[in-house]
Design a protein around this motif. Structure first.
Motif, PDB file in Angstrom:
ATOM      1  N   LEU A 408       0.814  -1.218   0.000  1.00 49.77           N
ATOM      2  CA  LEU A 408       0.000   0.000   0.000  1.00 49.77           C
ATOM      3  C   LEU A 408       0.847   1.268   0.000  1.00 49.77           C
ATOM      4  O   LEU A 408       0.317   2.367  -0.249  1.00 49.77           O
ATOM      5  CB  LEU A 408      -0.931   0.004   1.227  1.00 49.77           C
ATOM      6  N   GLY A 409       2.144   1.134   0.295  1.00 50.21           N
ATOM      7  CA  GLY A 409       3.002   2.311   0.348  1.00 50.21           C
ATOM      8  C   GLY A 409       2.710   3.206   1.539  1.00 50.21           C
ATOM      9  O   GLY A 409       2.904   4.425   1.470  1.00 50.21           O
ATOM     10  N   LYS A 410       2.253   2.643   2.628  1.00 45.82           N
ATOM     11  CA  LYS A 410       1.908   3.419   3.820  1.00 45.82           C
ATOM     12  C   LYS A 410       2.910   3.129   4.938  1.00 45.82           C
ATOM     13  O   LYS A 410       3.539   2.064   4.967  1.00 45.82           O
ATOM     14  CB  LYS A 410       0.492   3.083   4.291  1.00 45.82           C
ATOM     15  N   PRO A 411       3.034   4.070   5.897  1.00 37.73           N
ATOM     16  CA  PRO A 411       4.000   3.863   6.986  1.00 37.73           C
ATOM     17  C   PRO A 411       3.458   2.895   8.038  1.00 37.73           C
ATOM     18  O   PRO A 411       2.250   2.672   8.143  1.00 37.73           O
ATOM     19  CB  PRO A 411       4.165   5.269   7.576  1.00 37.73           C
ATOM     20  N   ILE A 412       4.359   2.359   8.815  1.00 39.12           N
ATOM     21  CA  ILE A 412       4.008   1.518   9.956  1.00 39.12           C
ATOM     22  C   ILE A 412       4.853   1.984  11.140  1.00 39.12           C
ATOM     23  O   ILE A 412       6.054   2.225  11.001  1.00 39.12           O
ATOM     24  CB  ILE A 412       4.234   0.031   9.656  1.00 39.12           C
ATOM     25  N   SER A 413       4.200   2.165  12.275  1.00 38.05           N
ATOM     26  CA  SER A 413       4.881   2.656  13.476  1.00 38.05           C
ATOM     27  C   SER A 413       4.986   1.553  14.517  1.00 38.05           C
ATOM     28  O   SER A 413       4.146   0.642  14.565  1.00 38.05           O
ATOM     29  CB  SER A 413       4.135   3.871  14.063  1.00 38.05           C
ATOM     30  N   LEU A 414       5.995   1.662  15.344  1.00 37.12           N
ATOM     31  CA  LEU A 414       6.238   0.679  16.404  1.00 37.12           C
ATOM     32  C   LEU A 414       6.631   1.420  17.674  1.00 37.12           C
ATOM     33  O   LEU A 414       7.477   2.316  17.650  1.00 37.12           O
ATOM     34  CB  LEU A 414       7.345  -0.282  15.989  1.00 37.12           C
ATOM     35  N   ILE A 415       5.978   1.064  18.785  1.00 37.93           N
ATOM     36  CA  ILE A 415       6.296   1.644  20.096  1.00 37.93           C
ATOM     37  C   ILE A 415       6.801   0.521  20.984  1.00 37.93           C
ATOM     38  O   ILE A 415       6.089  -0.440  21.264  1.00 37.93           O
ATOM     39  CB  ILE A 415       5.065   2.321  20.738  1.00 37.93           C
ATOM     40  N   MET A 416       8.045   0.636  21.407  1.00 39.49           N
ATOM     41  CA  MET A 416       8.624  -0.318  22.352  1.00 39.49           C
ATOM     42  C   MET A 416       8.530   0.276  23.758  1.00 39.49           C
ATOM     43  O   MET A 416       8.912   1.433  23.973  1.00 39.49           O
ATOM     44  CB  MET A 416      10.088  -0.606  22.005  1.00 39.49           C
ATOM     45  N   CYS A 417       8.013  -0.490  24.691  1.00 41.58           N
ATOM     46  CA  CYS A 417       7.766  -0.003  26.055  1.00 41.58           C
ATOM     47  C   CYS A 417       8.546  -0.873  27.054  1.00 41.58           C
ATOM     48  O   CYS A 417       8.659  -2.090  26.870  1.00 41.58           O
ATOM     49  CB  CYS A 417       6.273  -0.050  26.395  1.00 41.58           C
ATOM     50  N   ASP A 418       9.019  -0.233  28.101  1.00 38.67           N
ATOM     51  CA  ASP A 418       9.757  -0.942  29.153  1.00 38.67           C
ATOM     52  C   ASP A 418       9.376  -0.338  30.500  1.00 38.67           C
ATOM     53  O   ASP A 418       9.382   0.882  30.675  1.00 38.67           O
ATOM     54  CB  ASP A 418      11.265  -0.828  28.917  1.00 38.67           C
ATOM     55  N   VAL A 419       8.994  -1.202  31.446  1.00 39.73           N
ATOM     56  CA  VAL A 419       8.628  -0.734  32.788  1.00 39.73           C
ATOM     57  C   VAL A 419       9.907  -0.315  33.510  1.00 39.73           C
ATOM     58  O   VAL A 419      10.850  -1.108  33.638  1.00 39.73           O
ATOM     59  CB  VAL A 419       7.893  -1.826  33.574  1.00 39.73           C
ATOM     60  N   ASP A 420       9.938   0.926  33.990  1.00 39.51           N
ATOM     61  CA  ASP A 420      11.140   1.459  34.631  1.00 39.51           C
ATOM     62  C   ASP A 420      11.384   0.785  35.984  1.00 39.51           C
ATOM     63  O   ASP A 420      10.454   0.613  36.781  1.00 39.51           O
ATOM     64  CB  ASP A 420      10.998   2.976  34.834  1.00 39.51           C
TER      65      ASP A 420
END
Length: 553
Positions: A408-420
């Motif tokens: 589709l030529g669209k972006p994909i985002s990724l959020i990596m989370c870590d408990v402090d």
């Protein structure tokens, strides 16, 4: 039989002979179809169902091993355990290895050994009575370096397979065991020894697994399968745990065997499950009813056909013959044959109702089997603690969405989370509170994704990840900020945190438009870099990946 003899037959005899021959050929074809197609299909379905049930048993045992391994890893990757290997402080044992610890975690054995195999501390309990449990295999002061429960790091370099968890036969019975190297809380080395935990495969535990899987199975430490398995067909399937073997000792039971890894260093264990032959029994009964119904139908059809031939064909022909003889005898050439046939239809009905009912039953059984497989597959894609997607589902979903966004030529985002400061949280509040904390964080992340193709997953330990297809960096950053405030609103106490008196998250945000020069692993690395900068910049916040900011080496 000569042609002249057949020529002397009447029309009725010829037609009845043709019908009888047709019914005989039909019976032969029916038997051939049943023996060559229908019966083998029942057997194959029964074998496939047996394999699926055995896979459920293996999966249940692997879940027990995974639970024991996670518990052992938590205790092995701990600064206090690491320090004990150096200074032998007795307070560490008294505070952490009381009988209540064994009972609440359902473990019978804890053994701490140095790298050379020297046993620094060992304790075994019978959880039923609370008394010490005597296991001769672990009474020595030092384990051999070649002991199957110890692992040398050089084995990785030589490419030798390492079994960290499995079943270990003892004189007290089979024991689920796992071994982990003792390192710091941050899982850093070098290792100072090994932590070994064991959980006896008691009849109560086996009964629990029987209830969970609805399958009555047993585990043999002796090589029973080669002597009693006489199934002549090919192996049905091969997994990492070995090949399946199936036999049918009676018309009521189908027996399946499977290998399961053993840590004894010798022959693998054998799992045996006896299953009722429901498919075979129902199919056999249905085919018996069908055969009886078919036979009765043939007899009735032959009798009815003979009656109809006499009435519809032989009687009119006889009347025509008599009338023609009378015309010849009387000589009345104006006389006409009064031949009038009643309107109607002559049909030979084909018995299909029983076959349709049988096929309906087969379809219903296949649908039930597909539903069971779907449920089993869903269990393999879900993290057992947080009830959200696990690492395996994360990898699969990221690959699918990456390919879709590429088209589709669209972006994909990724959020990596870590408990402090989660390690200190676990140390201070205990592992049950840590599990509740991770579950609460997972609930917030799950509620933050609203679209069907978004995914919240547990990446590993206290790390989580959000996959956001068709989402640009700005929207992903806005979502990260929203999540930060929602986690803050939970106000989960965290007295050992160095940034806030409650639990906080650090997040790394990355966005990429898939293309030939980029891979999905690149997106994960970008998000990981951003997460690292968020950690370094004070935690309790998020950082977006930028090309102009130096990357972590």
């Amino acid at each position: 039989m000569s042609r002249f003899t057949i020529a002397k037959w009447t029309i009725g005899v010829k037609i009845r002979s043709i019908l009888a021959l047709a019914f005989l050929i039909g019976g032969i074809l029916y038997s051939a179809v049943f023996l060559r197609i229908i019966y083998p299909s029942y057997i194959q379905m029964e074998h496939d169902r047996a394999v699926t049930n055995m896979e459920r048993v293996i999966f249940a045992l692997e879940r027990e091993l995974e639970d024991l391994t996670m518990l052992c890893t938590d205790w092995a990757d701990w600064d206090a355990t690491y320090a004990f290997m150096e200074n032998n402080e007795p307070d560490y044992i008294e505070k952490n290895y009381a009988y209540e610890t064994f009972r609440s975690n359902r473990i019978n054995l804890v053994l701490i050994a140095a790298l050379d195999g020297t046993v620094k501390w060992i304790k075994t309990y019978d959880l039923g009575t609370g008394a010490p449990l005597s296991i001769p295999e672990f009474t020595m002061d030092r384990l051999s370096p070649a002991h199957p429960l110890l692992h040398d790091d050089t084995m990785k370099a030589t490419g030798s397979p390492i079994k960290w968890a499995g079943v270990y036969p003892t004189t007290q019975g089979l024991m689920l065991t796992t071994t982990r190297p003792i390192r710091t809380t941050n899982a850093e080395g070098p290792s100072r020894g090994f932590l070994i935990m064991g959980r006896m495969l008691t009849p109560e535990l086996v009964a629990k697994l029987n209830r969970q899987t609805h399958i009555d199975f047993t585990i043999h430490s002796e090589p029973v399968r080669p002597e009693i398995c006489h199934y002549e067909g090919p192996r049905l399937s091969t997994l990492q745990s070995g090949a399946y073997c199936i036999e049918t000792p009676s018309d009521d039971i189908i027996r399946i065997f499977a290998d399961f890894p053993s840590l004894s260093g010798y022959r693998d264990l054998v799992i045996q499950a006896d299953l009722p032959r429901e498919i075979y029994g129902k199919g056999k009964k249905a085919m018996a009813y069908t055969s009886i119904a078919l036979l009765l139908s043939l007899v009735i059809t032959l009798a009815l056909t003979s009656f109809l031939l006499r009435k519809i064909i032989n009687a009119p022909i006889s009347r025509l013959k008599s009338h023609m003889v009378n015309i010849k005898r009387i000589g009345d050439l104006e006389s006409r044959c009064p031949l009038e046939r009643d309107p109607g239809r002559d049909e030979i009905l084909v018995l299909a109702r029983e076959f349709n009912d049988m096929l309906n039953r087969v379809e219903e059984m296949s649908r039930s089997l597909e539903d069971a497989n779907t449920q089993l597959e869903a269990l393999t894609r879900t993290d057992p603690l947080t009830r959200i997607a696990n690492r395996r589902e994360f990898d699969t979903h990221l690959h699918k969405q990456w390919c879709l966004m590429n088209r589709l030529g669209k972006p994909i985002s990724l959020i990596m989370c870590d408990v402090d400061f989660f390690k200190t949280y676990n140390d201070f509040y205990g592992h049950p509170a840590g599990d509740q904390c991770l579950t609460a964080v997972a609930d917030v992340l799950q509620q933050s994704v609203n679209r069907a193709y978004d995914l919240a997953a547990r990446y590993g330990g206290e790390e989580f990840a959000l996959i956001l297809p068709a989402t640009d960096l700005e929207r992903a950053c806005a979502l990260a900020e929203k999540i930060r405030h929602e986690i803050k609103a939970l106000h989960i106490p965290h007295d050992t945190s160095k940034v806030r008196p409650w639990v906080t998250l650090s997040m790394g945000v990355a966005c990429l438009v898939p293309g030939e020069e980029a891979a999905e692993t690149t997106l994960v690395e970008m998000a990981d870099q951003a997460l690292y900068r968020a950690k370094e910049s004070g935690k309790d916040g998020w950082q977006a990946f930028r090309e102009d900011i130096p990357h972590r080496d």
